[in-house]
Design a protein around this motif. Structure first.
Motif, mmCIF file in Angstrom:
data_model
loop_
_atom_site.group_PDB
_atom_site.id
_atom_site.type_symbol
_atom_site.label_atom_id
_atom_site.label_comp_id
_atom_site.label_asym_id
_atom_site.label_seq_id
_atom_site.Cartn_x
_atom_site.Cartn_y
_atom_site.Cartn_z
ATOM 1 N N LYS A 42 -2.197 -5.767 4.760
ATOM 2 C CA LYS A 42 -2.534 -6.554 5.954
ATOM 3 C C LYS A 42 -2.718 -8.028 5.630
ATOM 4 C CE LYS A 42 -5.689 -6.729 9.894
ATOM 5 N NZ LYS A 42 -6.827 -6.074 10.582
ATOM 6 N N GLU A 43 -3.434 -8.325 4.555
ATOM 7 C CA GLU A 43 -3.769 -9.718 4.252
ATOM 8 C C GLU A 43 -2.550 -10.534 3.804
ATOM 9 O OE1 GLU A 43 -4.831 -7.260 0.527
ATOM 10 O OE2 GLU A 43 -4.897 -7.045 2.734
ATOM 11 N N LEU A 44 -1.461 -9.858 3.477
ATOM 12 C CA LEU A 44 -0.258 -10.539 3.001
ATOM 13 C C LEU A 44 0.872 -10.536 4.010
ATOM 14 C CD1 LEU A 44 -0.181 -9.042 -0.619
ATOM 15 C CD2 LEU A 44 -1.093 -11.258 0.088
ATOM 16 N N PHE A 45 0.738 -9.729 5.047
ATOM 17 C CA PHE A 45 1.875 -9.449 5.931
ATOM 18 C C PHE A 45 2.453 -10.710 6.574
ATOM 19 C CE2 PHE A 45 4.069 -8.304 9.794
ATOM 20 C CZ PHE A 45 4.798 -7.187 9.433
ATOM 21 N N ARG A 46 1.611 -11.516 7.234
ATOM 22 C CA ARG A 46 2.158 -12.658 7.978
ATOM 23 C C ARG A 46 2.827 -13.663 7.055
ATOM 24 N NH1 ARG A 46 0.288 -17.839 10.077
ATOM 25 N NH2 ARG A 46 1.604 -18.379 11.872
ATOM 26 N N ASP A 47 2.155 -14.077 5.987
ATOM 27 C CA ASP A 47 2.736 -15.078 5.097
ATOM 28 C C ASP A 47 4.032 -14.597 4.469
ATOM 29 O OD1 ASP A 47 0.736 -16.860 5.624
ATOM 30 O OD2 ASP A 47 -0.399 -16.465 3.792
ATOM 31 N N ALA A 48 4.079 -13.330 4.113
ATOM 32 C CA ALA A 48 5.265 -12.806 3.447
ATOM 33 C C ALA A 48 6.395 -12.501 4.419
ATOM 34 C CB ALA A 48 4.907 -11.542 2.666
ATOM 35 N N PHE A 49 6.053 -11.960 5.577
ATOM 36 C CA PHE A 49 7.060 -11.354 6.453
ATOM 37 C C PHE A 49 7.404 -12.196 7.674
ATOM 38 C CE2 PHE A 49 8.782 -7.883 9.134
ATOM 39 C CZ PHE A 49 9.541 -7.193 8.201
ATOM 40 N N ALA A 91 0.312 -3.820 12.354
ATOM 41 C CA ALA A 91 -0.294 -2.576 12.819
ATOM 42 C C ALA A 91 0.744 -1.519 13.147
ATOM 43 C CB ALA A 91 -1.162 -2.848 14.053
ATOM 44 N N GLY A 92 1.908 -1.949 13.619
ATOM 45 C CA GLY A 92 2.929 -0.990 14.012
ATOM 46 C C GLY A 92 4.082 -0.875 13.036
ATOM 47 N N GLN A 93 3.896 -1.378 11.823
ATOM 48 C CA GLN A 93 5.013 -1.359 10.873
ATOM 49 C C GLN A 93 5.443 0.051 10.519
ATOM 50 O OE1 GLN A 93 4.204 -2.566 6.625
ATOM 51 N NE2 GLN A 93 2.130 -2.940 7.378
ATOM 52 N N ARG A 94 6.758 0.209 10.363
ATOM 53 C CA ARG A 94 7.329 1.485 9.940
ATOM 54 C C ARG A 94 7.475 1.454 8.422
ATOM 55 N NH1 ARG A 94 11.338 3.532 13.082
ATOM 56 N NH2 ARG A 94 11.606 5.013 11.368
ATOM 57 N N PRO A 95 6.943 2.441 7.714
ATOM 58 C CA PRO A 95 6.981 2.404 6.258
ATOM 59 C C PRO A 95 8.339 2.825 5.690
ATOM 60 C CG PRO A 95 5.961 4.436 6.970
ATOM 61 C CD PRO A 95 6.236 3.645 8.222
ATOM 62 N N LEU A 96 8.579 2.389 4.490
ATOM 63 C CA LEU A 96 9.781 2.776 3.745
ATOM 64 C C LEU A 96 9.403 3.814 2.706
ATOM 65 C CD1 LEU A 96 12.824 2.070 3.234
ATOM 66 C CD2 LEU A 96 12.017 0.496 1.469
ATOM 67 N N ASN A 97 10.174 4.877 2.648
ATOM 68 C CA ASN A 97 9.951 5.894 1.627
ATOM 69 C C ASN A 97 10.079 5.248 0.249
ATOM 70 O OD1 ASN A 97 9.731 8.212 0.147
ATOM 71 N ND2 ASN A 97 11.360 9.320 1.195
ATOM 72 N N ALA A 98 9.069 5.382 -0.590
ATOM 73 C CA ALA A 98 9.028 4.669 -1.869
ATOM 74 C C ALA A 98 10.210 4.989 -2.773
ATOM 75 C CB ALA A 98 7.714 4.994 -2.587
ATOM 76 N N SER A 99 10.755 6.188 -2.661
ATOM 77 C CA SER A 99 11.896 6.557 -3.513
ATOM 78 C C SER A 99 13.129 5.716 -3.209
ATOM 79 C CB SER A 99 12.228 8.039 -3.332
ATOM 80 O OG SER A 99 12.638 8.307 -2.010
ATOM 81 N N THR A 100 13.154 5.083 -2.038
ATOM 82 C CA THR A 100 14.305 4.260 -1.641
ATOM 83 C C THR A 100 14.513 3.094 -2.597
ATOM 84 O OG1 THR A 100 13.841 4.826 0.662
ATOM 85 C CG2 THR A 100 15.313 2.978 0.291
ATOM 86 N N PHE A 101 13.425 2.602 -3.185
ATOM 87 C CA PHE A 101 13.538 1.455 -4.078
ATOM 88 C C PHE A 101 14.409 1.751 -5.299
ATOM 89 C CE2 PHE A 101 9.297 0.587 -2.054
ATOM 90 C CZ PHE A 101 9.676 -0.552 -1.376
ATOM 91 N N GLU A 102 14.545 3.018 -5.641
ATOM 92 C CA GLU A 102 15.302 3.383 -6.836
ATOM 93 C C GLU A 102 16.724 3.846 -6.513
ATOM 94 O OE1 GLU A 102 12.988 6.442 -8.629
ATOM 95 O OE2 GLU A 102 11.211 5.177 -8.902
ATOM 96 N N GLU A 103 17.067 3.906 -5.230
ATOM 97 C CA GLU A 103 18.337 4.514 -4.839
ATOM 98 C C GLU A 103 19.469 3.488 -4.812
ATOM 99 O OE1 GLU A 103 20.180 7.294 -1.257
ATOM 100 O OE2 GLU A 103 18.069 6.740 -1.233
ATOM 101 N N PRO A 104 20.556 3.722 -5.549
ATOM 102 C CA PRO A 104 21.669 2.769 -5.557
ATOM 103 C C PRO A 104 22.521 2.876 -4.298
ATOM 104 C CG PRO A 104 22.192 4.649 -6.947
ATOM 105 C CD PRO A 104 20.771 4.842 -6.494
ATOM 106 N N ASP A 114 0.865 -1.184 0.000
ATOM 107 C CA ASP A 114 0.000 0.000 0.000
ATOM 108 C C ASP A 114 0.897 1.227 0.000
ATOM 109 O OD1 ASP A 114 -2.559 -1.158 0.090
ATOM 110 O OD2 ASP A 114 -2.414 -1.494 2.257
ATOM 111 N N PHE A 115 0.628 2.162 -0.931
ATOM 112 C CA PHE A 115 1.421 3.397 -0.998
ATOM 113 C C PHE A 115 0.569 4.555 -0.486
ATOM 114 C CE2 PHE A 115 3.436 0.565 -4.024
ATOM 115 C CZ PHE A 115 4.790 0.771 -3.785
ATOM 116 N N ARG A 116 1.058 5.221 0.539
ATOM 117 C CA ARG A 116 0.324 6.325 1.151
ATOM 118 C C ARG A 116 1.116 7.608 0.950
ATOM 119 N NH1 ARG A 116 -1.001 2.934 6.722
ATOM 120 N NH2 ARG A 116 -2.269 1.308 5.688
#
Length: 260
Positions: free
Chosen positions: A162-169, A183-196, A148-150
């Motif tokens: 939410k529906e994927l969290f346990r199986d994946a993580f 519920a308490g997850q800390r999000p990652l800034n989406a731009s990080t995915f592109e940063e070398p 989910d991107f907020r």
């Protein structure tokens, strides 16, 4: 008081005094344990290290588990480097998941860092990105569609759905625990995915790697590839992505081996 008893008491007192006087000298010659710095990854916080930190503290290791801002590789590494600059003596850096990107950059050029420990973590080379390593081999369930991107004022944050969290993580943790982690997850800034990533510290600092065979975030094939490339000493466990939570004994054992 009899002469025998007086002599015995005097000898006991002298022995006790000698023990007290000898203690500082013994401690002075004891090699201090390195400070262990525990760095969490994305979609998590430092609480994931609680079990490991408690065991390390009981074993006599100074431990710190600082927050990882999760704003970008360079920014997060600079933040961690600023924390490391406040610590004296030898350091062992331990990272989970995206935290591996951070320690690989933050430790570069820091002579106090004696060892790097990767726990189901990214161990990037220069120019690597998170997706480039995560999807190098098949098997990751944390795809862009699983997020989910907020939006926020300067970009967008990514959360695992939410529906994927346990199986994946965290598939080997109780459902209630995984639910609280989501519920308490800390999000990652989406731009990080592109940063070398930059020049990795593992080129000059010895490394250890705990590979999680049942990881659905970073496939174990990718973990093995990164560990071999970095020349890490590898231990494998049957664990989900959060190996430090489901396999704390193996995690602590590897950290202590790296700290020797």
């Amino acid at each position: 008081m009899t002469t025998t008893r007086r002599t015995l008491l005097a000898g006991t007192a002298a022995a006790a005094a000698g023990a007290v006087l000898a203690q500082p000298e013994a401690l002075a010659h004891r090699r201090p344990e390195p400070t262990v710095v525990l760095v969490h990854g994305a979609f998590a916080d430092a609480s994931g290290w609680h079990g490991v930190a408690a065991e390390l503290a009981r074993a006599g290791y100074p431990v710190i588990a600082p927050p990882n801002p999760l704003r970008g590789v360079a920014a997060d590494a600079a933040y961690l480097a600023s924390i490391l600059a406040t610590l004296s003596g030898p350091l062992v850096l331990v990272a989970h998941s995206y935290g591996g990107m951070v320690i690989s950059n933050a430790a570069t050029g820091n002579a106090n860092v004696k060892a790097l420990v990767y726990v189901a973590a990214f161990a990037p080379d220069e120019g690597d990105t998170v997706p480039g390593l995560q999807y190098r081999y098949p098997g990751s369930q944390v795809t862009p569609e699983a997020l989910d991107f907020r939006p926020h004022p300067t970009g967008a944050d990514a959360y695992i759905k939410k529906e994927l969290f346990r199986d994946a993580f965290a598939g080997d943790l109780p459902k209630a625990t995984a639910s609280l982690m989501w519920a308490g997850q800390r999000p990652l800034n989406a731009s990080t995915f592109e940063e070398p990533s930059g020049v990795p510290a593992w080129r000059t600092i010895p490394s250890w790697y705990l590979a999680a065979r049942n990881d659905h975030v970073i496939p174990v094939a990718a973990q093995r590839f990164m560990a071999q490339r970095a020349g890490s000493r590898v231990t494998e466990v049957a664990a989900s992505h959060v190996a430090m939570m489901s396999q704390p004994v193996a995690t602590v054992d590897l950290i202590m081996r790296a700290a020797r």
